[in-house]
Design an enzyme around this catalytic site. Structure first.
Site, PDB file in Angstrom:
ATOM      1  N   HIS A  45     -11.279 -48.901   8.831  1.00 35.80           N
ATOM      2  CA  HIS A  45     -11.501 -47.545   8.348  1.00 35.80           C
ATOM      3  C   HIS A  45     -10.596 -46.621   7.951  1.00 35.80           C
ATOM      4  CE1 HIS A  45     -14.899 -44.398   7.857  1.00 35.80           C
ATOM      5  NE2 HIS A  45     -13.959 -43.378   8.272  1.00 35.80           N
ATOM      6  N   HIS A  91     -20.846 -42.377   5.414  1.00 36.96           N
ATOM      7  CA  HIS A  91     -20.971 -41.892   6.762  1.00 36.96           C
ATOM      8  C   HIS A  91     -22.380 -42.927   7.242  1.00 36.96           C
ATOM      9  CE1 HIS A  91     -19.933 -38.904  10.055  1.00 36.96           C
ATOM     10  NE2 HIS A  91     -18.881 -39.562   9.902  1.00 36.96           N
TER      11      HIS A  91
END
Length: 755
Positions: A45, A91
């Site tokens: 990430h 998200h």
């Protein structure tokens, strides 16, 4: 710490090889806090360790570009000393685990990415993917995600102007929540996330630090399973605190006391401090004893990787600490001087007099692992591409086929969603949700900004190159339909596990397709996000590259009377610009009517695409067009129906087509690219033809707008092929989503209990 028990540490996710690399970089074994820091910064990430080598293919320069990838958000010049600042982020995992807060904090995070650049957020869009609404869990996820987006955006006072929503079985265990934000600023007010000035104070502002979001970055860098579905990894948002933080940060930027600022997003304090130091080619030293905490028992590792929301890290000019503190105290926010900029390029963490961590900045950034993952074409790819068109029965009733498509959640009105968003707050909205590309005015100028989000995962599954390229082309086409010239692009690349060679095969091809489309259409990529590991128990999503694109409108007339998809008045000519071929592979018609996702997706000719868009923009600027609608999913027939349904005056259309040289369903429901459906007054038809001819394009005069129905005939046939009243289309279109929440849930809830 000995090597024998490092694997048991709670915040460690390094592989054995990565752990060995940390020892070489430090010339010793890392301690527990350092392992947590490395794990966060070297997560997929944060480091993009599987994707970075591909992202270099994107064109990032252009005449409008001021800041491209590498900052919190991209910045493009829109003239008159104004800039637009925008980015899209995902998200996904948090929104499956805790959908309301996952979606809400996704909005909060992307807002902070924009206002840390010095821009005031003025618009939000989203791109959402869910499983079929027949499944109760999917209805719950959608309801909560929409409520979370609405709750945060409405409370902070930024309009949500729409986006796109797609339903497919593959997203039942991995919904996608991609959120786009656009802000505006004066060119001389833009700031960056760079530390600098040896001895300058490092200051923490915003909310206190808690345990929410601990391990968030590493959770987003792994497949979902029962072990990773931990609600503590999902942040908890407070839009009212964010509103105060936004105003305080913009006030601080205007004061001139700021050197650099960054959101404490993924990996929290760790990423904000190390990335600022890296950009400034300096070091940073912080003291954990000075950080505002919700719970005194929180450990150093938890402090370092907490992703508690509404927090910023900033570097101020030495001697102006009191002024900075006064601004944030006036907005009732925590503010604490927690460290200093150093000249040794070390990230040093202390707790009072105790040394907690000491790591070279470059070890966490430039030295992060970069993988050249194996690539392999999926074994089933040839099977997917195989489509026997001749074996498909043509519709017995095109009227019923159209109504079936319009009533499906993928085509039905998204009013149930849009009505939860406050799209008029700030009073800049020109084109509201549900009308194609959104548009906002830039007050005090003759300019407006249009924006859209687009992507087609079925195309990307069947042929990743064209899936990526078409996402770019369709976004640009949507902007052309409101008269806007694309000036920049942001993307969110949603894929499965990068450790699977098949995933990286599709990822590489999709990026290549997007890069080629951006280059040929002259649209620079200025920001973006990669979301990998979208898998649960070994089942991954379809490749889903999403494009967010911004276009500039420099015409007072197009702002005063915007170009929208709906038919405007009877007696106007309906024209299709572009060529139609028999291209049924990957179409919505094939999926929804024939239950197949296969075949080659439509071809894309970049030069024709560029020319079609140019013609429509020129015609819009010359006030020749009354409406414009992209032909995309559902093909020409759905484009015609939507033009009727979105008519402000309940105007339908009567269309007569030549019998095509190929299947009729291919002509009406195929999804050939580079086509735009327009209407024009009869007296302007010649001028439009001249523009089309100048670009060397073909066009088809289809018919005329008229009574409240859609009628399609084939020349030479005595009876119409189909005729559907506007009322019948409305019934299907308007109830396609609301019926699921009224019938299955018992009531239509606008917001959940959290909202």
């Amino acid at each position: 710490m000995s090597d024998s028990h490092y694997e048991a540490l709670p915040y460690h996710t390094l592989t054995d090889e990565e752990y060995e690399k940390t020892k070489k970089l430090l010339n010793r074994a890392p301690n527990a806090t350092e392992l947590a820091i490395f794990s966060a910064m070297w997560s997929e990430h944060c480091s993009y360790k599987s994707s970075k080598r591909y992202l270099a293919r994107f064109p990032t320069k252009g005449k409008h570009v001021i800041h491209g990838p590498g900052e919190n958000a991209g910045v493009v010049d829109v003239g008159d000393d104004w800039v637009a600042v925008f980015k899209i982020e995902s998200h996904n995992h948090p929104s499956y685990i805790e959908p309301f807060q996952g979606a809400a904090t996704g909005v909060g995070g992307i807002l902070r990415d924009v206002f840390t650049m010095g821009a005031r957020p003025v618009a939000l869009l989203n791109s959402l993917r869910f499983g079929p609404l027949e499944v109760p869990k999917n209805r719950y996820l959608m309801e909560q995600v929409v409520a979370g987006i609405a709750g945060y955006g409405n409370c902070i006072g930024v309009p949500t102007l729409g986006g796109e929503i797609v339903f497919n079985e593959i997203y039942s265990k991995n919904p996608l929540v991609n959120v786009f934000c656009l802000g505006i600023a004066k060119k001389d007010e833009i700031v960056t996330a760079s530390a600098g000035g040896i001895g300058n104070p490092v200051i923490y502002v915003g909310s206190k630090t808690g345990r929410d979001g601990v391990h968030g970055a590493t959770m987003a860098s792994a497949e979902l399973n029962e072990a990773t579905e931990d609600r503590h990894t999902v942040q908890v948002g407070d839009p009212f605190t964010e509103k105060r933080l936004l105003e305080a940060c913009l006030e601080l930027i205007r004061s001139g006391a700021l050197v650099g600022i960054q959101d404490m997003g993924a990996a929290g304090l760790t990423s904000s401090a190390t990335e600022m130091a890296d950009r400034g080619d300096c070091g940073i030293e912080i003291d954990l004893a000075k950080i505002p905490l919700r719970d005194a028992s929180i450990t150093p590792e938890e402090i370092m990787i907490s992703e508690s929301q509404e927090r910023m890290l900033l570097v101020a000019k030495k001697g102006r600490e009191v002024e900075v503190a006064a601004i944030f105290e006036r907005w009732d926010l925590d503010v604490a001087e927690i460290g200093v900029v150093t000249d040794d390029s070390i990230f040093r963490v202390k707790k009072a007099d105790a040394l907690v961590a000491e790591i070279p900045v470059k070890a966490l950034t430039a030295e992060a692992p970069l993988y050249d993952r194996p690539v392999k074409e999926p074994a089933f790819q040839d099977m997917l591409l195989g489509l026997q068109v001749e074996a498909l029965p043509e519709p017995k009733s095109y009227s019923e086929t159209l109504l079936t498509l319009l009533s499906s959640p993928n085509f039905a009105s998204k009013q149930w969603v849009y009505q939860q968003y406050d799209h008029m707050i700030q009073n800049n909205t020109v084109i509201p949700p549900g009308q194609g590309a959104a548009m906002i005015r830039l007050k005090g100028t003759n300019k407006a900004l249009a924006m859209t989000t687009d992507g087609n995962s079925t195309y990307a599954l069947l042929h990743p190159y064209f899936g990526g390229a078409i996402a770019v082309a369709e976004a640009a086409r949507n902007l052309a339909c409101v008269g806007a010239k694309p000036i920049g692009l942001t993307n969110c690349l949603n894929f499965g596990n990068p450790e699977r060679p098949e995933t990286m095969w599709s990822f590489g091809l999709a990026v290549e397709g997007m890069a080629d489309a951006c280059t040929r259409l002259e649209i620079p990529v200025v920001s973006g996000n990669v979301s990998l590991y979208n898998e649960t128990l070994g089942l991954g999503i379809y490749p889903t590259p999403i494009v967010g694109m911004v276009g500039l409108i420099d015409s007072a007339a197009l702002i005063e009377t915007p170009l929208t998809p709906g038919f405007k008045a009877p007696g106007e000519k309906i024209m299709l610009i572009g060529d139609t071929r028999e291209e049924l592979g990957g179409t919505a018609y094939l999926k929804m009517i024939h239950a197949q996702e296969r075949g080659y997706p439509p071809n894309l000719d970049f030069e024709k695409e560029k020319s079609v868009q140019a013609v429509v923009r020129k015609a819009a600027a010359a006030a020749l067009l009354r409406s414009a609608q992209d032909c995309a999913e559902g093909g020409l027939l759905v484009a015609l129906a939507e033009s009727c349904l979105l008519s402000p005056s309940e105007v339908g259309g009567k269309v007569e087509i030549d019998a095509p040289s190929f299947r009729l369903d291919g002509f009406l429901l195929g999804e050939s690219q580079s086509r735009i459906l327009v209407t024009v007054k009869p007296e302007d038809l010649a001028a439009l033809h001249a523009l089309i001819a100048a670009e060397g394009l073909s066009s088809t005069l289809l018919g005329e707008t008229g009574e409240a129905a859609l009628q399609v005939s084939v020349k030479g046939r005595s009876r119409p092929l189909m005729r559907v009243s506007l009322d019948a289309m409305k019934e299907a279109y308007e109830n396609g989503i609301t019926d699921y929440f009224e019938t299955h849930s018992g009531s239509r809830r606008r917001l959940n209990d959290n909202g």
